[in-house]
Design a protein around this motif. Structure first.
Motif, PDB file in Angstrom:
ATOM      1  N   GLU A  92       0.839  -1.193   0.000  1.00  0.00           N
ATOM      2  CA  GLU A  92       0.000   0.000   0.000  1.00  0.00           C
ATOM      3  C   GLU A  92       0.875   1.244   0.000  1.00  0.00           C
ATOM      4  OE1 GLU A  92      -3.668   1.040   1.089  1.00  0.00           O
ATOM      5  OE2 GLU A  92      -2.510   2.615   0.144  1.00  0.00           O
ATOM      6  N   GLN A  95      -1.812   5.924  -2.336  1.00  0.00           N
ATOM      7  CA  GLN A  95      -2.171   6.760  -3.471  1.00  0.00           C
ATOM      8  C   GLN A  95      -3.565   6.370  -3.970  1.00  0.00           C
ATOM      9  OE1 GLN A  95       0.624   8.122  -6.188  1.00  0.00           O
ATOM     10  NE2 GLN A  95       2.405   7.535  -4.977  1.00  0.00           N
ATOM     11  N   ALA A  96      -4.343   7.381  -4.296  1.00  0.00           N
ATOM     12  CA  ALA A  96      -5.733   7.155  -4.684  1.00  0.00           C
ATOM     13  C   ALA A  96      -5.794   6.716  -6.140  1.00  0.00           C
ATOM     14  CB  ALA A  96      -6.544   8.420  -4.459  1.00  0.00           C
ATOM     15  N   LYS A  97      -5.444   5.456  -6.368  1.00  0.00           N
ATOM     16  CA  LYS A  97      -5.458   4.890  -7.727  1.00  0.00           C
ATOM     17  C   LYS A  97      -6.123   3.530  -7.672  1.00  0.00           C
ATOM     18  CE  LYS A  97      -1.013   6.527  -9.340  1.00  0.00           C
ATOM     19  NZ  LYS A  97      -1.573   7.706 -10.012  1.00  0.00           N
ATOM     20  N   VAL A  99      -6.408  -0.342  -7.967  1.00  0.00           N
ATOM     21  CA  VAL A  99      -5.420  -1.395  -7.726  1.00  0.00           C
ATOM     22  C   VAL A  99      -5.865  -2.654  -8.466  1.00  0.00           C
ATOM     23  CG1 VAL A  99      -4.324  -2.841  -5.970  1.00  0.00           C
ATOM     24  CG2 VAL A  99      -4.852  -0.445  -5.463  1.00  0.00           C
ATOM     25  N   LEU A 101      -4.881  -6.781  -9.686  1.00  0.00           N
ATOM     26  CA  LEU A 101      -4.028  -7.955  -9.704  1.00  0.00           C
ATOM     27  C   LEU A 101      -3.573  -8.179 -11.152  1.00  0.00           C
ATOM     28  CD1 LEU A 101      -5.989 -10.264  -7.274  1.00  0.00           C
ATOM     29  CD2 LEU A 101      -3.707  -9.316  -6.925  1.00  0.00           C
ATOM     30  N   THR A 143      -0.491  -5.014  -8.449  1.00  0.00           N
ATOM     31  CA  THR A 143       0.182  -5.671  -7.328  1.00  0.00           C
ATOM     32  C   THR A 143      -0.028  -7.175  -7.432  1.00  0.00           C
ATOM     33  OG1 THR A 143       0.592  -5.578  -4.949  1.00  0.00           O
ATOM     34  CG2 THR A 143      -1.715  -5.507  -5.659  1.00  0.00           C
ATOM     35  N   PHE A 144       0.576  -7.939  -6.543  1.00  0.00           N
ATOM     36  CA  PHE A 144       0.646  -9.385  -6.670  1.00  0.00           C
ATOM     37  C   PHE A 144       0.026 -10.045  -5.448  1.00  0.00           C
ATOM     38  CE2 PHE A 144       3.987  -7.332  -9.028  1.00  0.00           C
ATOM     39  CZ  PHE A 144       3.870  -7.921 -10.286  1.00  0.00           C
ATOM     40  N   PRO A 145      -0.646 -11.168  -5.639  1.00  0.00           N
ATOM     41  CA  PRO A 145      -1.354 -11.794  -4.511  1.00  0.00           C
ATOM     42  C   PRO A 145      -0.410 -12.612  -3.643  1.00  0.00           C
ATOM     43  CG  PRO A 145      -1.721 -13.087  -6.485  1.00  0.00           C
ATOM     44  CD  PRO A 145      -0.884 -11.895  -6.907  1.00  0.00           C
ATOM     45  N   VAL A 146       0.670 -11.980  -3.167  1.00  0.00           N
ATOM     46  CA  VAL A 146       1.681 -12.695  -2.386  1.00  0.00           C
ATOM     47  C   VAL A 146       1.230 -12.904  -0.949  1.00  0.00           C
ATOM     48  CG1 VAL A 146       3.678 -11.993  -3.740  1.00  0.00           C
ATOM     49  CG2 VAL A 146       2.807 -10.474  -1.957  1.00  0.00           C
TER      50      VAL A 146
ATOM     51  N   ALA B 173      -5.941 -15.444  -4.127  1.00  0.00           N
ATOM     52  CA  ALA B 173      -5.429 -14.366  -4.978  1.00  0.00           C
ATOM     53  C   ALA B 173      -6.186 -13.076  -4.729  1.00  0.00           C
ATOM     54  CB  ALA B 173      -5.494 -14.775  -6.443  1.00  0.00           C
ATOM     55  N   THR B 174      -5.894 -12.475  -3.601  1.00  0.00           N
ATOM     56  CA  THR B 174      -6.474 -11.169  -3.329  1.00  0.00           C
ATOM     57  C   THR B 174      -5.330 -10.178  -3.217  1.00  0.00           C
ATOM     58  OG1 THR B 174      -6.406 -11.736  -0.993  1.00  0.00           O
ATOM     59  CG2 THR B 174      -8.493 -12.084  -2.128  1.00  0.00           C
ATOM     60  N   ALA B 175      -5.583  -8.957  -3.645  1.00  0.00           N
ATOM     61  CA  ALA B 175      -4.551  -7.929  -3.543  1.00  0.00           C
ATOM     62  C   ALA B 175      -4.283  -7.661  -2.069  1.00  0.00           C
ATOM     63  CB  ALA B 175      -5.001  -6.662  -4.254  1.00  0.00           C
ATOM     64  N   PRO B 176      -3.003  -7.450  -1.738  1.00  0.00           N
ATOM     65  CA  PRO B 176      -2.674  -7.195  -0.328  1.00  0.00           C
ATOM     66  C   PRO B 176      -3.184  -5.838   0.157  1.00  0.00           C
ATOM     67  CG  PRO B 176      -0.706  -7.039  -1.719  1.00  0.00           C
ATOM     68  CD  PRO B 176      -1.821  -7.530  -2.586  1.00  0.00           C
ATOM     69  N   PHE B 177      -3.642  -5.009  -0.750  1.00  0.00           N
ATOM     70  CA  PHE B 177      -4.208  -3.711  -0.366  1.00  0.00           C
ATOM     71  C   PHE B 177      -5.138  -3.265  -1.481  1.00  0.00           C
ATOM     72  CE2 PHE B 177      -0.269  -3.050  -2.604  1.00  0.00           C
ATOM     73  CZ  PHE B 177      -0.600  -2.112  -3.564  1.00  0.00           C
ATOM     74  N   ALA B 178      -5.911  -2.225  -1.246  1.00  0.00           N
ATOM     75  CA  ALA B 178      -6.848  -1.712  -2.239  1.00  0.00           C
ATOM     76  C   ALA B 178      -6.774  -0.195  -2.221  1.00  0.00           C
ATOM     77  CB  ALA B 178      -8.253  -2.196  -1.921  1.00  0.00           C
ATOM     78  N   LEU B 179      -7.639   0.407  -2.981  1.00  0.00           N
ATOM     79  CA  LEU B 179      -7.744   1.855  -2.925  1.00  0.00           C
ATOM     80  C   LEU B 179      -7.923   2.289  -1.470  1.00  0.00           C
ATOM     81  CD1 LEU B 179     -10.163   3.119  -5.731  1.00  0.00           C
ATOM     82  CD2 LEU B 179      -7.916   4.026  -5.174  1.00  0.00           C
ATOM     83  N   PRO B 180      -7.287   3.400  -1.067  1.00  0.00           N
ATOM     84  CA  PRO B 180      -7.505   3.868   0.311  1.00  0.00           C
ATOM     85  C   PRO B 180      -8.997   4.038   0.602  1.00  0.00           C
ATOM     86  CG  PRO B 180      -5.723   5.097  -0.728  1.00  0.00           C
ATOM     87  CD  PRO B 180      -6.331   4.234  -1.800  1.00  0.00           C
ATOM     88  N   SER B 183     -11.425   6.886  -0.517  1.00  0.00           N
ATOM     89  CA  SER B 183     -11.500   7.130  -1.956  1.00  0.00           C
ATOM     90  C   SER B 183     -12.908   7.015  -2.511  1.00  0.00           C
ATOM     91  CB  SER B 183     -10.593   6.153  -2.686  1.00  0.00           C
ATOM     92  OG  SER B 183      -9.259   6.359  -2.314  1.00  0.00           O
TER      93      SER B 183
END
Lengths: 266, 266
Positions: A92, A95-97, A99, A101, A143-146, B173-180, B183
């Motif tokens: 994270e 930034q307001a963008k 996201v 996968l 980003t990557f689902p790590v 497979a989920t993103a470790p973070f998302a839009l703040p 937002s």
């Protein structure tokens, strides 16, 4: 539009290790990406490129990608001709963008490329990742689902995952080969004829006992069907059964009947 | 069942390079795989493990996977406790086995693991891949959708793709973070109030010309809506518009009216 122009551009920002540049080039070539740009590589350009950790050795023959590398002093120069930019980040960055996968991001990239836009993907330096000001010029974050407990993805591995998902997104994810063409299931008459042989020979050998015989015969049929046998499989099994019978005849107490038609092991 | 027992086992058969063992361990840790087995590593065991191409450095901290490595003399020993085996190959090997791409294969693996079976994936030596007799003991073949013109996938990269697809198959497979969280789109009253400010100020500045004024106002609204602005975005834009007006007042020919309420840049 050439294949190269219709694929995403990979942009390594301030890459530190020549080996990773080479490995990234190899990963791109594995999945049909062609255009690699470098911004201010740490050790200058061209790289010293000797020894086992050199760029060329790590690229393992991906010379098409290596030869087409362009090197830029500033990120802005490296992305000027592109219409859409992803910034890859491991964590994270506030930034307001949007996201994405890799799968979703490359599906989005495929749509834009099909519409004639050029798409770039930014990767930061090994140790630190992209700076916030570099992420800010991108349209979205990739980003990557790590596993959060071990999220440090090698730079070339990150390029590989994006390249792999690009191939999937463009519909290129087909296996380079399949089951051999002669692997069609056996015709049912072939299988039934084999069951008839088994019934006769196992009956003669005293394998089927009393009231359980019908169940045992059904079990045998089910065991054979589970393997979805081909014509060749049945020929092999028939040959093996007949060989066992022949082998038994030579032993004490073995059967003495004439051999059956010999198997047609191909 | 522990996480480790419920994940596929990675089996490197006769791996040649310690660096690749380390990189494979790192890739596994990235995607939550825990169990790595080696069959007859070329340089013996434990590896010399020094220098930049050593196993430990390449693993980049994936010590959980490294510490749990088991080493076997023969492939048969390494797979005895497993119920289902994939053999990875880069090219057609003429064996009558189902062929899976990583996504499909790992979906199959997830089903078997959920049913309590243990699943292993065989990877051959860097230079040659698995031998035909090694492939023959597997249930199915796993291959990669590589460009046929450059199909040489690095060993650790192959492990990475399988590990990544395993994470996807198990629903991880989920993103470790998302839009703040802040937002969310601006409330419509915030956006409409900004449009009202723009209309007044641009009218006063002579920006809207004659019959085209309604079209230009609509265009402005559409430009703003395309960015799906948040409350903060609108506060920032409002502040910038008011700053431009204030800045203009000090210049020759600048407006002379009193400043509007100042922007609430947060």
């Amino acid at each position: 539009m050439s294949v190269a122009a219709a694929s995403p551009v990979i942009i390594l920002v301030r890459p530190q290790m020549a080996e990773n540049i080479g490995m990234a080039a190899r990963a791109m070539a594995n999945f049909g990406l062609a255009e690699l740009r470098l911004v201010a590589p740490r050790d200058g350009w061209p790289p010293a490129d000797t020894g086992p950790k050199g760029m060329t050795q790590a690229a393992a023959g991906a010379t098409g990608v290596l030869d087409a590398i362009s090197v830029h002093d500033r990120l802005e120069e490296a992305v000027g001709d592109l219409h859409y930019l992803f910034a890859t980040t491991a964590r994270e960055r506030g930034q307001a963008k949007p996201v994405h996968l890799p799968e979703e991001g490359m599906a989005l990239a495929a749509g834009r490329l099909a519409a004639g836009q050029r798409v770039g993907i930014l990767f930061g330096p090994e140790r630190t990742g992209l700076e916030n000001d570099e992420i800010a010029i991108a349209d979205s974050v990739l980003t990557f689902p790590v596993d959060p407990a071990f999220s440090s993805l090698n730079l070339a591995q990150a390029v590989l995952l994006v390249s792999y998902e690009w191939t999937r997104a463009r519909g290129g994810a087909t296996a380079p080969f399949a089951l051999p063409a002669d692997s069609a299931p056996a015709k049912r008459e072939t299988v039934l004829s084999f069951f008839a042989l088994l019934d006769v020979e196992l009956e003669r050998a005293g394998f089927f006992q009393g009231a359980r015989a019908p169940v045992m015969k059904r079990n045998f049929r089910n065991i054979i069907h589970k393997m979805e046998p081909t014509e060749q499989d049945i020929r092999t099994l028939r040959g093996a059964v007949q060989a066992l019978i022949r082998g038994g005849r030579g032993r004490p107490g073995g059967a003495t009947k004439a051999p059956s038609r010999s198997g047609e092991e191909g």
